[in-house]
Design an enzyme around this catalytic site. Structure first.
Site, PDB file in Angstrom:
ATOM      1  CB  SER A   1      -0.897   0.003   1.237  1.00 47.76           C
ATOM      2  OG  SER A   1      -0.121   0.382   2.349  1.00 47.76           O
ATOM      3  CE  LYS A   2      -2.256   6.714  -2.329  1.00 48.68           C
ATOM      4  NZ  LYS A   2      -3.668   6.803  -2.015  1.00 48.68           N
ATOM      5  NE  ARG A   3       0.114   0.502   5.713  1.00 48.87           N
ATOM      6  CZ  ARG A   3       0.655  -0.692   5.797  1.00 48.87           C
ATOM      7  NH1 ARG A   3       1.745  -0.884   6.471  1.00 48.87           N
ATOM      8  NH2 ARG A   3       0.095  -1.722   5.187  1.00 48.87           N
TER       9      ARG A   3
END
Ligand code: GLU
Length: 494
Positions: free
Chosen positions: A254-256
């Site tokens: 994910s963006k994390r």
């Protein structure tokens, strides 16, 4: 004769094209290109609250950047259009009516609050939070009355209470779902829009999709799809659920985890071919060893049979490594163009790209060789060649350009000014002679010269650099500035 292979990528335009979507698109595309089938792009935009035109454009752009061309879809007419689900509502309505006539679906008048309450009660009783099907038990009279009173309703599919639905997944193998655990699911929302589960089945069937290749987050939806295929009398496609993509911490990517959108990788200087190559390795491998593939080689080597079911870990370092390998294979001409584009876009001070400039840039790029691993690196490396003064890194100045070496460089400058032919060999001779005369290591002069010329302490052969820069610029760089005597960066400009 076997059916023509027809595969599709069916993104919901609720964001950019990200790694997971791009990998799904790629596997479909590779398979179509490999077997001479058709690759269809269908935009699943029935979620009106979340679908945006920007996302559609972003996805198309991402696909184009990757070079994943589609045979039917937006901007490419075909026999099975339209290719936006929002323009296919009549189809869904027709099939929902058919199911209604056969009483395989029913209107559900429960409000979202009621459904939440029903599900809470189920959980409290230790059951799965499934809708209990109460509207499916309403009499015809009750239904007519409620419809007549203009109440909002959804349409739910009546799932069997007993038995099993079996998915023969071509990657996962046989997956068995207990029907009693499948709630009566919604096929049409109260706003009249079909749900994903319904529209995807109608469209895959009407578009003659033969192989459904998608992320494994859709496995749990697939029994619903199979039940709908059966209810509608459609032929089942083959299903392939691609393994999950994880970040380095083994959680779903994910963006994390940093850049995940295709356009971010573009900005970082990743080449489309390198991105394709890397994406292909997320779940597929030819022989467990080979990692570098050109686009052509990928098409040739790709096989759905060699897609594994284990999650793939996204490794940015490996992507960069592959990118450097692809970058190395570019022609100097292509490197110059890509580097120039970035210099220009970044507002660096470069003249128009004519033949002379391309030649000069090509020479610098060749001299740097493997040190330049992508276009942005190339742009930042070439930047100082086009400025009167580069940015001097304080640490480099402090280390190599203190008073003594700086003074020595002035003597070198005088000798450079008067040398007959200005070339790498002559400059080298001058530096080595000077070192000998002063009884110092040539390296100390070389380091100082490098920092004076480029502002930093790493570069390829400094003498060749001089030749490339030309006498005038070399003299400006050596003479034009003074370095502070305490070694802390620049003092003055003369
Ligand atoms: N629109 C769905 C998604 O973006 C497509 C899933 C499918 O391929 O069936 O996840």
């Amino acid at each position: 004769m076997a059916d023509e292979v027809r595969v599709r990528f069916a993104p919901s335009p609720t964001g950019n094209l990200h790694v997971g979507g791009a990998r799904t698109a790629l596997f479909n595309w590779l398979y179509a290109r490999k077997v001479g089938g058709k690759f269809i792009l269908r935009v699943e935009d029935t979620d009106q609250g979340r679908s945006t035109l920007d996302s559609v454009l972003g996805i198309l752009k991402g696909m184009q950047w990757l070079g994943l061309d589609w045979d039917e879809g937006p901007e490419v007419p075909g026999d099975y259009g339209p290719y936006f689900q929002s323009e296919r509502l009549d189809h869904y309505r027709g099939y929902a009516d058919q199911l209604m006539e056969k009483q395989l679906v029913y209107p559900c008048f429960c409000t979202p609050e009621e459904i939440a309450r029903i599900k809470d009660e189920q959980v409290a009783a230790g059951n799965d939070p499934n809708y209990d099907g109460r509207c499916g038990c309403l009499s015809q009279d009750q239904v007519s009355k409620m419809l007549g009173s203009g109440m909002d309703y959804t349409i739910r599919f009546r799932t069997p209470d007993t038995g099993e639905t079996i998915l023969y997944d071509q990657i996962r193998g046989k997956v068995v779902f207990r029907n009693d655990l499948l709630e009566d699911f919604v096929i049409r929302k109260s706003d009249g829009m079909p749900t994903y589960n319904f529209a995807v089945v109608v469209d895959d069937a009407l578009m003659n999709i033969t192989h459904v290749i998608r992320g494994d987050d859709h496995i749990s939806n697939t029994p619903r799809h199979i039940l709908l295929y059966q209810a509608l009398g459609f032929k089942l496609p083959k299903f392939f659920h691609l393994p999950m993509i994880l970040g380095s911490d083994k959680l779903r990517l994910s963006k994390r985890h940093g850049a995940v959108s295709v356009h971010e990788f573009d900005k970082m200087g990743i080449l489309p071919d390198a991105m394709l190559n890397y994406l292909a390795l997320l779940g597929w491998s030819l022989d467990g060893k080979t990692e570098f593939f050109t686009r052509k080689q990928l098409i040739k080597a790709f096989s759905l049979k060699r897609v594994g079911s284990n999650p793939a870990v996204f490794d940015p370092a490996k992507l960069n490594w592959l990118n450097a390998s692809h970058f190395m294979k570019l022609s100097v001409h292509d490197k110059v163009e890509g580097v120039y584009d970035i210099m220009y876009a970044e507002g660096m001070d470069v003249p128009d790209l004519d033949e002379d400039l391309a030649h000069q840039m090509g020479k610098i790029i060749k001299l740097y060789g493997k040190r330049i691993k992508n276009f942005p690196e190339g742009a930042w490396t070439l930047k100082p060649f086009f400025e009167t003064y580069p940015e001097y890194l304080t640490a480099a100045v402090t280390e190599h350009l203190t008073d003594e070496p700086a003074a020595r460089l002035q003597v070198i400058a005088d000798r450079i000014e008067t040398m007959e032919v200005f070339c790498a060999e002559e400059v080298e001779d001058v530096v080595r002679e000077q070192a000998q005369e002063e009884g110092v290591e040539a390296a100390t002069i070389i380091h100082a010269l490098r920092v004076a010329l480029l502002g930093c302490s790493v570069s390829p052969d400094v003498f060749k650099l001089c030749e490339l820069m030309g006498r005038e610029l070399v003299l400006i760089r050596i003479r034009g500035r003074q370095w502070s005597s305490d070694g802390h960066g620049l003092k003055t400009e003369i």
